[in-house]
Scaffold this active site. Structure first.
Site, PDB file in Angstrom:
ATOM      1  N   ASP A   1     -34.252  69.332  -4.482  1.00  0.00           N
ATOM      2  CA  ASP A   1     -34.289  69.191  -5.790  1.00  0.00           C
ATOM      3  C   ASP A   1     -35.863  69.947  -6.105  1.00  0.00           C
ATOM      4  OD1 ASP A   1     -33.931  68.821  -8.648  1.00  0.00           O
ATOM      5  OD2 ASP A   1     -34.851  66.831  -8.553  1.00  0.00           O
TER       6      ASP A   1
ATOM      7  N   SER B   1     -39.022  61.948  -4.796  1.00  0.00           N
ATOM      8  CA  SER B   1     -38.110  61.241  -4.546  1.00  0.00           C
ATOM      9  C   SER B   1     -38.263  60.290  -3.488  1.00  0.00           C
ATOM     10  CB  SER B   1     -36.996  62.230  -4.253  1.00  0.00           C
ATOM     11  OG  SER B   1     -35.673  61.481  -4.030  1.00  0.00           O
TER      12      SER B   1
ATOM     13  N   HIS C   1     -36.984  60.192  -8.919  1.00  0.00           N
ATOM     14  CA  HIS C   1     -35.411  60.094  -8.960  1.00  0.00           C
ATOM     15  C   HIS C   1     -35.118  58.562  -8.700  1.00  0.00           C
ATOM     16  CE1 HIS C   1     -34.624  63.985  -6.621  1.00  0.00           C
ATOM     17  NE2 HIS C   1     -35.056  64.240  -7.901  1.00  0.00           N
TER      18      HIS C   1
END
Length: 366
Positions: free
Chosen positions: A307, A184, A211
């Site tokens: 995540d 990310s 992401h």
């Protein structure tokens, strides 16, 4: 004594956007808008006489554009992280991905909704968390974990909730058949360093969740292909997995692994976000564990939040191998920290050593 608030400089040629970003941050007591500027040249001038902790930088501006300003900021103020604010235009997306590969720590999409209140709400949710993460708060945990004390040496418990910090003695690996990567904040730059070190003829498919919003991931795939020389595509539904290709999850959609007519394929869906993310790392890691079992090689790179932690539990449960990026080389040690703190990492390594570790696994037979 209370900590000093995080000082933010907002750089955008639109007074409306500057105002919306300012309003999205003003309710957060830990953040203050220290200044605004209408182009990169004025931003640099302001920074020479005013302290700042984070810069939010427009991509397309007159006088000095965002890409030029980013490179100047990195040169003159190397410790100040930069978050890019991009419109959802083709050119804006291309420039933003380039900026991220050069070291911008993250990006947010400029408001697209007609309602100012909704725009402020969306911006606040994205920006506040990112600003706090990159403004010198690189670890999402207060516990220091060193590589020697964080690798696993025994099989994990079946229940993620009951999994302690433990160690697993790795003596035998099953030859990996798939490489899955989650990342990310700071990910595009990490991928730009990692992927060129992986051989073009690397003998398995590589699947990446970064992401990013829609419209950006196809450009990211092009950058990875250019950097690595390996065929790289934004994944499509029911696309067969091939050993010589890299697949990037499309922005705004989850990417999973499935089977069709005996062939492993990518599956794309619009299931609800996980950890507020779509694409999320979790569906990829979970389905890699389901379809490849202990032949799964997973890598968790720099990223904000947690995540991928549930998917990592699944990879560990089936005997797959997990490599986590270390804190020192991460822009934000959130996602890899979650894996490390759960005792799921087989190795915790600097970014510069991860490619060599990946390659070494491909030479080890069960």
């Amino acid at each position: 004594m209370s900590p000093q608030p995080i000082r933010v400089l907002i750089v955008d040629d639109s007074a409306v956007i500057r105002g919306l970003i300012s309003k999205s941050l003003e309710q957060e007591p830990e953040i203050i808008v220290a200044g605004t500027a209408m182009n990169g040249e004025r931003a640099l001038s302001w920074m020479r006489t005013n302290p700042v902790d984070v810069v939010i930088l427009d991509v397309e501006m007159p006088v000095m554009d965002g890409l030029t300003a980013l490179q100047r900021i990195q040169c003159d103020f190397p410790d100040v992280p930069v978050i890019m604010a991009s419109g959802l235009t083709s050119q804006g997306a291309k420039t933003t991905v380039k900026a991220l590969s050069l070291g911008a720590v993250g990006c947010v999409a400029k408001p697209q909704t007609a309602s100012a209140a909704e725009s402020i709400r969306v911006l606040s949710r994205e920006l506040v968390m990112m600003i706090k993460a990159v403004a010198g708060k690189r670890s999402s945990t207060t516990q220091t974990v060193t590589p020697s004390s964080s690798v696993r040496t025994e099989a994990p418990a079946a229940s993620p909730a009951s999994t302690p910090l433990f160690k697993r003695n790795i003596k035998f690996y099953k030859q990996p058949e798939v490489l899955v990567i989650g990342t990310s904040t700071g990910g595009p730059k990490a991928l730009a360093e990692l992927m060129p070190q992986i051989p073009v003829d690397f003998p398995m498919p590589i699947l990446i969740v970064q992401h990013m919003p829609p419209g950006f991931t196809e450009i990211l795939a092009s950058h990875i292909q250019k950097d690595s020389g390996r065929i790289t595509v934004e994944a499509k539904h029911d696309q067969p997995l091939e050993s010589n290709k890299t697949y990037v999850a499309p922005g705004g959609s989850h990417m999973l692994i499935g089977e069709k007519n005996g062939q492993k394929v990518t599956l794309i869906n619009q299931a609800p976000p996980e950890h507020f993310c779509r694409p999320s790392v979790n569906p990829l890691f979970r389905t890699a564990a389901e379809h490849y079992g202990s032949a799964t090689l997973a890598v968790m790179l720099t990223g904000m939040g947690e995540d991928g932690i549930e998917g990592s539990h699944e990879v560990a449960r089936v005997g797959g191998t997990i490599i986590a990026q270390d804190e020192a080389s991460s822009v934000v040690w959130g996602m890899p920290a979650a894996v490390v703190m759960a005792g799921l990492a087989d190795k915790v390594l600097p970014l510069s050593e991860i490619a060599a570790e990946i390659k070494s696994h491909c030479l080890v037979r069960a």
